[in-house]
Write a protein that holds these residues in place. Sequence first.
Motif, mmCIF file in Angstrom:
data_model
loop_
_atom_site.group_PDB
_atom_site.id
_atom_site.type_symbol
_atom_site.label_atom_id
_atom_site.label_comp_id
_atom_site.label_asym_id
_atom_site.label_seq_id
_atom_site.Cartn_x
_atom_site.Cartn_y
_atom_site.Cartn_z
ATOM 1 N N PHE A 232 5.456 -8.014 -2.020
ATOM 2 C CA PHE A 232 4.859 -7.750 -3.317
ATOM 3 C C PHE A 232 4.108 -6.438 -3.203
ATOM 4 N N SER A 233 4.288 -5.570 -4.182
ATOM 5 C CA SER A 233 3.624 -4.276 -4.182
ATOM 6 C C SER A 233 3.314 -3.889 -5.624
ATOM 7 N N ARG A 234 2.345 -3.025 -5.786
ATOM 8 C CA ARG A 234 1.956 -2.588 -7.125
ATOM 9 C C ARG A 234 1.802 -1.076 -7.145
ATOM 10 N N GLN A 235 2.439 -0.451 -8.100
ATOM 11 C CA GLN A 235 2.281 0.984 -8.308
ATOM 12 C C GLN A 235 1.273 1.195 -9.429
ATOM 13 N N GLY A 236 1.028 2.429 -9.777
ATOM 14 C CA GLY A 236 0.043 2.738 -10.816
ATOM 15 C C GLY A 236 -1.227 3.232 -10.162
ATOM 16 N N GLU A 237 -2.354 2.997 -10.805
ATOM 17 C CA GLU A 237 -3.622 3.400 -10.219
ATOM 18 C C GLU A 237 -3.915 2.548 -8.993
ATOM 19 N N ASN A 238 -4.321 3.205 -7.915
ATOM 20 C CA ASN A 238 -4.596 2.525 -6.658
ATOM 21 C C ASN A 238 -5.749 3.214 -5.955
ATOM 22 N N LEU A 239 -6.375 2.493 -5.051
ATOM 23 C CA LEU A 239 -7.446 3.065 -4.252
ATOM 24 C C LEU A 239 -6.837 3.703 -3.007
ATOM 25 N N VAL A 240 -7.085 4.992 -2.825
ATOM 26 C CA VAL A 240 -6.572 5.731 -1.670
ATOM 27 C C VAL A 240 -7.714 6.579 -1.124
ATOM 28 N N ASN A 241 -8.102 6.298 0.114
ATOM 29 C CA ASN A 241 -9.203 7.033 0.748
ATOM 30 C C ASN A 241 -10.453 7.060 -0.127
ATOM 31 N N GLY A 242 -10.748 5.936 -0.748
ATOM 32 C CA GLY A 242 -11.963 5.817 -1.543
ATOM 33 C C GLY A 242 -11.887 6.370 -2.949
ATOM 34 N N GLU A 243 -10.741 6.904 -3.343
ATOM 35 C CA GLU A 243 -10.577 7.460 -4.683
ATOM 36 C C GLU A 243 -9.453 6.744 -5.418
ATOM 37 N N ILE A 244 -9.597 6.610 -6.701
ATOM 38 C CA ILE A 244 -8.539 6.011 -7.515
ATOM 39 C C ILE A 244 -7.539 7.104 -7.867
ATOM 40 N N VAL A 245 -6.288 6.895 -7.460
ATOM 41 C CA VAL A 245 -5.209 7.841 -7.732
ATOM 42 C C VAL A 245 -4.001 7.078 -8.254
ATOM 43 N N ARG A 246 -3.120 7.774 -8.904
ATOM 44 C CA ARG A 246 -1.886 7.168 -9.412
ATOM 45 C C ARG A 246 -0.791 7.344 -8.362
ATOM 46 N N PRO B 57 6.242 -10.299 -10.475
ATOM 47 C CA PRO B 57 5.558 -11.238 -11.370
ATOM 48 C C PRO B 57 6.196 -11.206 -12.762
ATOM 49 N N LEU B 58 6.253 -12.361 -13.419
ATOM 50 C CA LEU B 58 6.784 -12.383 -14.781
ATOM 51 C C LEU B 58 5.878 -11.610 -15.732
ATOM 52 N N ASN B 59 4.582 -11.679 -15.494
ATOM 53 C CA ASN B 59 3.623 -10.883 -16.265
ATOM 54 C C ASN B 59 3.086 -9.807 -15.332
ATOM 55 N N PRO B 60 3.514 -8.564 -15.504
ATOM 56 C CA PRO B 60 3.095 -7.498 -14.585
ATOM 57 C C PRO B 60 1.569 -7.352 -14.526
ATOM 58 N N TYR B 61 1.093 -6.940 -13.379
ATOM 59 C CA TYR B 61 -0.330 -6.660 -13.236
ATOM 60 C C TYR B 61 -0.642 -5.377 -13.999
ATOM 61 N N PRO B 62 -1.883 -5.235 -14.450
ATOM 62 C CA PRO B 62 -2.255 -4.022 -15.197
ATOM 63 C C PRO B 62 -2.020 -2.763 -14.375
ATOM 64 N N ASP B 63 -1.723 -1.691 -15.063
ATOM 65 C CA ASP B 63 -1.518 -0.407 -14.422
ATOM 66 C C ASP B 63 -2.835 0.173 -13.903
ATOM 67 N N GLY B 64 -3.912 -0.084 -14.609
ATOM 68 C CA GLY B 64 -5.221 0.436 -14.223
ATOM 69 C C GLY B 64 -5.788 -0.306 -13.026
ATOM 70 N N TYR B 65 -6.392 0.425 -12.119
ATOM 71 C CA TYR B 65 -6.916 -0.165 -10.883
ATOM 72 C C TYR B 65 -7.995 -1.213 -11.158
ATOM 73 N N GLN B 66 -9.007 -0.871 -11.932
ATOM 74 C CA GLN B 66 -10.109 -1.807 -12.181
ATOM 75 C C GLN B 66 -9.620 -3.079 -12.874
ATOM 76 N N ALA B 67 -8.724 -2.932 -13.832
ATOM 77 C CA ALA B 67 -8.186 -4.110 -14.530
ATOM 78 C C ALA B 67 -7.383 -4.996 -13.573
ATOM 79 N N ALA B 68 -6.628 -4.382 -12.679
ATOM 80 C CA ALA B 68 -5.852 -5.152 -11.693
ATOM 81 C C ALA B 68 -6.782 -5.892 -10.732
#
Length: 173
Positions: free
Chosen positions: A7-21, A47-58
């Motif tokens: 399972f993996s999620r693209q979109g906004e993610n935390l990378v080295n302490g910063e939120i990046v796409r 997932p049948l219902n995708p996780y939000p694209d935004g990091y905080q919402a996910a």
Amino acid sequence: MDVVIYFSRQGENLVNGEIVRIDTGHTAMVAKIIACELGAELVPIIPLNPYPDGYQAAVELARKEAKYDARPHVRDLGIQWDRYERIFLGFPNWCGSFPMVIATLLEKQVLTGKRIYPFCTHEGGAFGKSLVELERLFPEAKWMPGLAVRGSRANKAGKAVTNWLAQRYEWEE
């Protein structure tokens, strides 16, 4: 026969302490390296219902699912589990453990005697408590040593994967 399920999620993610796409999720990157090394089938958990694209919402949704021990619905993987002796199972570390879609998937399978090699991506928490929790929930499986890869280094994980996979036959003895 081996299969790499992740399972993996693209979109906004935390990378080295910063939120990046990111266009490809970190766990997907590592899963592809593993599947290539093994010559194994590569199967995403969707997932049948995708996780939000935004990091905080996910993150908020992941916390809510963990708090309520939710089982988000996932698409059927379309594989015959009984064909596989070894399952390489990948997921990101979310809130110190595994995403609940992993529990949804595993609860529907007969895991007795299956060797499961977990791997995760993280930004500092390694596996967190996920391995202990997975072993508690699914004691019938044979949980093998896992591989934790920092998400920000997922695209450079080739050597770590090679070293980890080289040890698997020793662990199975």
